[in-house]
Design an enzyme around this catalytic site. Structure first.
Site, PDB file in Angstrom:
ATOM      1  CG  HIS A  85      48.853  36.062  50.032  1.00  0.00           C
ATOM      2  ND1 HIS A  85      50.151  35.866  49.606  1.00  0.00           N
ATOM      3  CD2 HIS A  85      48.165  34.982  49.585  1.00  0.00           C
ATOM      4  CE1 HIS A  85      50.228  34.736  48.925  1.00  0.00           C
ATOM      5  NE2 HIS A  85      49.037  34.178  48.900  1.00  0.00           N
ATOM      6  CG  ASP A 221      53.005  37.399  50.947  1.00  0.00           C
ATOM      7  OD1 ASP A 221      52.334  37.315  52.002  1.00  0.00           O
ATOM      8  OD2 ASP A 221      52.511  37.244  49.816  1.00  0.00           O
ATOM      9  CB  SER A 655      50.385  30.997  49.028  1.00  0.00           C
ATOM     10  OG  SER A 655      50.557  31.774  47.891  1.00  0.00           O
TER      11      SER A 655
HETATM   12  N1  ARG Z   1      49.375  36.180  43.346  1.00  0.00           N
HETATM   13  C1  ARG Z   1      49.474  35.554  44.637  1.00  0.00           C
HETATM   14  C2  ARG Z   1      48.489  34.390  44.748  1.00  0.00           C
HETATM   15  O1  ARG Z   1      47.888  34.004  43.797  1.00  0.00           O
HETATM   16  C3  ARG Z   1      49.327  36.520  45.751  1.00  0.00           C
HETATM   17  C4  ARG Z   1      47.969  37.120  45.935  1.00  0.00           C
HETATM   18  C5  ARG Z   1      47.828  38.075  47.075  1.00  0.00           C
HETATM   19  N2  ARG Z   1      48.447  39.360  46.831  1.00  0.00           N
HETATM   20  C6  ARG Z   1      47.847  40.405  46.177  1.00  0.00           C
HETATM   21  N3  ARG Z   1      48.535  41.495  45.976  1.00  0.00           N
HETATM   22  N4  ARG Z   1      46.595  40.373  45.759  1.00  0.00           N
HETATM   23  O2  ARG Z   1      47.859  34.091  45.677  1.00  0.00           O
HETATM   24  N1  ASP Z   2      49.987  33.205  45.227  1.00  0.00           N
HETATM   25  C1  ASP Z   2      49.538  31.828  45.127  1.00  0.00           C
HETATM   26  C2  ASP Z   2      48.864  31.328  46.400  1.00  0.00           C
HETATM   27  O1  ASP Z   2      48.304  32.094  47.147  1.00  0.00           O
HETATM   28  C3  ASP Z   2      50.662  30.947  44.719  1.00  0.00           C
HETATM   29  C4  ASP Z   2      50.750  30.798  43.230  1.00  0.00           C
HETATM   30  O2  ASP Z   2      49.711  30.792  42.574  1.00  0.00           O
HETATM   31  O3  ASP Z   2      51.869  30.663  42.750  1.00  0.00           O
HETATM   32  O4  ASP Z   2      48.755  30.150  46.656  1.00  0.00           O
END
Ligand code: ARG
Ligand code: ASP
Length: 720
Positions: A85, A221, A655
């Site tokens: 991502h 990921d 991330s």
């Molecule tokens: N929750 C994670 C973060 O805050 C991953 C976000 C990307 N993935 C998604 N399915 N939208 O960045």
């Molecule tokens: N998914 C988040 C990021 O992209 C990481 C988190 O918020 O734990 O940095």
């Protein structure tokens, strides 16, 4: 009453250290503040191995990837690992209908096939220094807040210019502990970063937004990049004959895996946390602002979903938008729930009572600290209405794609409306906008936007008071008798921004007269109405209150540290390099439920559903599963582990960060947190706050066995 035995106390102490996970620590202070605890938790390396300016250390392998993620160097040829991502934008840019790398994955089979990414940078910290004394020098008690800030900015400017000149690095100074401490960071910025590999989305994004922010998780990921430099080894813009970077250190990768209770640490770039806010701020965020934003985003997501489910083309068009809207939506739900479950506001109030008592008890503290909390109270009270008004502009008004899109033309229409138009400039601006127009319409489905517009305007009218909202809303009541559908129909009928052809024709001519007509376009008029409201009613008070809160927060932070002077404090995340440490552990998300600390490939097969986009599984992965052909990547039971949970205190920006074991070897790539624990940006809960990481063995298995890119694994330093 039960008699409390000596062993019970020892047990409680052990329990306490076992759940220690809170904190994002400054690498340079690890030895002084954390090394002892880290070793007690199982770490076998030293703080000096993690961060040193005298020898190569782990920090030499950790970089800021782009502007929002972390990556790590895993070979002596500058190979980088980060999240899928995090590399998503780059992978998407290289994708076309013929080469759909997002769907199918991409693997460079030799360095000559690696793909450049203009604009993408990687930033490496060379060293950091405490410069608090120098930044705060020359400040006297007589200075007003704005004079104080001006003096600090001036000090920072002089210090950074001098240090940059002397060192040849990019130098920045960042505030820590809300302006009580300052550190100077010397950075090296690399500009030739090439895409090496990415798995197909149904591995890299397996579970999609359905599983996002959730444990148990089965997402691979990750993506792979490489840093290139010029022949002298210096950072350089992309040049075909640049060479792979030779780092001072690269992370060894362990195939031994981790088990419950194992010590781990995460080394990376957490973006922003707010651990020391007063109760009123936490209440404003979690009880007022979040619920409104969650509702508005939920409404939009429902509309997206309805259309995406009935039309595969729309699903692709709205995939990235949906992910963006959904990510924050889900995070806010988790955050508000988590604070409520923790009774977080009451806890903060208790701390504030203690603080007030402490401040009142001592004449030396009284003057500085006693007025703080009442001042916060009145500021946050005033902020509530303003914050919501601002939220509605952003979420409702700008939630309508047509309006947000029209904003791109504001500078052009302003230019055309100047008394003396500069035709050349107008043509240049028009030319640039042509591509943006094409990009916009490629991923635009008008029926969605019309439905969103109706829903957003209704919500806006219902939730914001008549005397405190943009004029256009009151005009709907007056001119359209409150008939929102009619107003929306008129907007879409009359606005030029619904027509790609008309816009392109206008940009082609770049005639000032035609462009000037944009000033009367209903989309831009709506935008203007919101801007006018913002400028006349919100901007000034928001600025003043925020500035006042910043200064109160600085003094409150200092006061908390003085009051609890034997507690170890860590500064809020501010996009600087940090170490956080904890243990691999599962958790209890709800009564009677326990979540294990790891997931396996078997779980992917259990989730498989060819009819649900988020749960489609690649044929090849199914075949590998059938054969259980995991090679050296299997765990001791012969299973393929996919992800694991641990109590490292992470946030956005972490991330892509490496998760390291007690020996400083990489065991995972961090990519998310569990939903029950997402209030950790405001308040960490050791019982349920968990970071989620891809098991490095799954990553290598995908690279080697799935993608057939074993040459990349061969490049790494593998510890078996
Ligand atoms: N929750 C994670 C973060 O805050 C991953 C976000 C990307 N993935 C998604 N399915 N939208 O960045
Ligand atoms: N998914 C988040 C990021 O992209 C990481 C988190 O918020 O734990 O940095």
């Amino acid at each position: 009453m039960k008699k409390i035995s000596f062993w019970w106390i020892i047990g409680m102490l052990l329990l306490k250290s076992a759940s220690a996970g809170e904190g994002m620590w400054i690498p340079m202070l690890l030895q002084q503040l954390n090394e002892k605890e880290m070793k007690a938790m199982g770490m076998r390396i030293t703080a000096e191995d993690i961060y040193s300016v005298n020898k190569s250390s782990l920090k030499d392998a950790i970089v800021l990837f782009g502007r929002g993620c972390t990556a790590e160097i895993v070979s002596d040829q500058g190979l980088l690992l980060t999240n899928h991502h995090c590399g998503y934008g780059q992978i998407q840019k290289h994708s076309s209908v013929e080469h759909d790398y997002l769907t199918n994955g991409f693997w460079a089979m030799s360095q000559s096939e690696e793909l450049p990414n203009p604009g993408l940078t990687v930033t490496m910290l060379m060293k950091m220094e405490d410069v608090s004394m120098a930044v705060l020098s020359g400040l006297t008690n007589e200075l007003s807040e704005s004079q104080r800030n001006a003096k600090i900015s001036e000090n920072i400017r002089i210090l950074t210019e001098k240090a940059a000149k002397e060192s040849g690095f990019e130098v920045v100074i960042r505030s820590f502990f809300n302006g009580n401490q300052y550190y100077m960071l010397y950075n090296q910025v690399f500009k030739d970063i090439r895409l090496v590999g990415a798995p197909p989305s149904n591995i890299g994004k397996f579970g999609g937004d359905t599983d996002n922010w959730m444990w148990p998780r089965h997402t691979g990921d990750f993506s792979v990049f490489r840093i290139y430099v010029d022949k002298e080894g210096k950072p350089s813009e992309y040049k075909p004959d640049n060479v792979p970077f030779k780092p001072a250190y690269h992370l060894p990768i362990s195939l031994k895996g981790v088990e419950e209770g194992d010590f781990t640490f995460v080394f990376g770039y957490p973006a922003r946390t707010s651990q020391y806010l007063p109760s009123q701020a936490v209440k404003l965020i979690t009880e007022v602002s979040n619920p409104h934003k969650v509702n508005l985003r939920g409404t939009r997501l429902d509309i997206f979903k309805k259309y995406a489910n009935s039309d595969p083309k729309v699903r692709i068009q709205y995939a990235a938008k949906d992910a963006g809207v959904a990510n924050a939506w889900k995070k806010m739900i988790g955050e508000s729930k988590g604070i409520r479950r923790l009774d977080g506001i009451a806890r903060k109030q208790q701390l504030e009572q203690d603080f007030q008592k402490w401040a009142n008890a001592d004449v030396a503290f009284q003057k500085a600290y006693a007025p703080l909390l009442p001042a916060f109270e009145s500021n946050y009270k005033e902020l509530e209405k303003l914050t919501l008004a601002n939220d509605y502009i952003n979420e409702c008004g700008l939630g309508i794609e047509l309006i947000r899109f029209s904003a791109m033309f504001k500078p052009l229409s302003d230019e055309a409306s100047k008394p003396k138009t500069d035709q050349k400039k107008l043509e240049e601006m028009s030319k640039k906008l042509q591509n943006q127009v094409k990009e916009f319409f490629q991923d635009y489905h008008q029926p969605i936007d019309i439905e969103v517009a109706e829903a957003m305007i209704n919500a806006y009218l219902n939730n914001q008071p008549t005397d405190f909202r943009p004029d256009f809303l009151n005009d709907i009541n007056n001119d359209f008798k409150g008939n929102v559908s009619d107003w929306v129909a008129g907007l879409f009928e009359k606005s030029i921004f619904t027509s790609q052809n008309k816009l392109l024709a206008m940009l082609e001519d770049a005639s000032p007269r035609k462009i000037r007509a944009l000033q009367k376009d209903p989309a831009l008029l709506t935008l203007k109405s919101m801007r006018d409201f913002y400028e006349t009613r919100l901007q000034k008070p928001l600025q003043n209150l925020n500035a006042s809160n910043d200064s109160l927060q600085r003094i409150y932070m200092r006061g908390l540290m003085e009051m609890q002077n034997n507690k170890l404090f860590y500064p809020d995340a501010n996009f600087t390099l940090r170490v956080t440490y904890g243990k691999v552990e599962g958790y209890q998300p709800a009564d009677a439920v326990y979540y294990n600390h790891y997931t396996t490939l078997k779980g992917i097969m259990e989730k498989e559903d060819p009819n649900v986009y988020d749960y489609v599984v690649e044929e090849k992965l199914k075949a590998l599963y059938k054969e259980a052909d995991y090679g050296i990547y299997a765990d001791t039971n012969g299973e393929m582990r996919v992800a694991f949970a641990a109590s490292n205190h992470t946030t956005g920006g972490n991330s892509g960060s490496p998760v390291l074991n007690a020996d400083g070897q990489m065991v995972g790539i961090n990519f998310d947190r569990c939903w029950e624990g997402t209030m950790s940006d405001l308040m960490y809960d050791p019982a349920v706050s968990r970071n989620i990481s891809a098991d490095i063995r799954y990553v290598l298995f995908i690279i080697d066995k799935f993608a057939g890119a074993k040459h990349l694994v061969d490049e790494m330093t593998i510890v078996r």
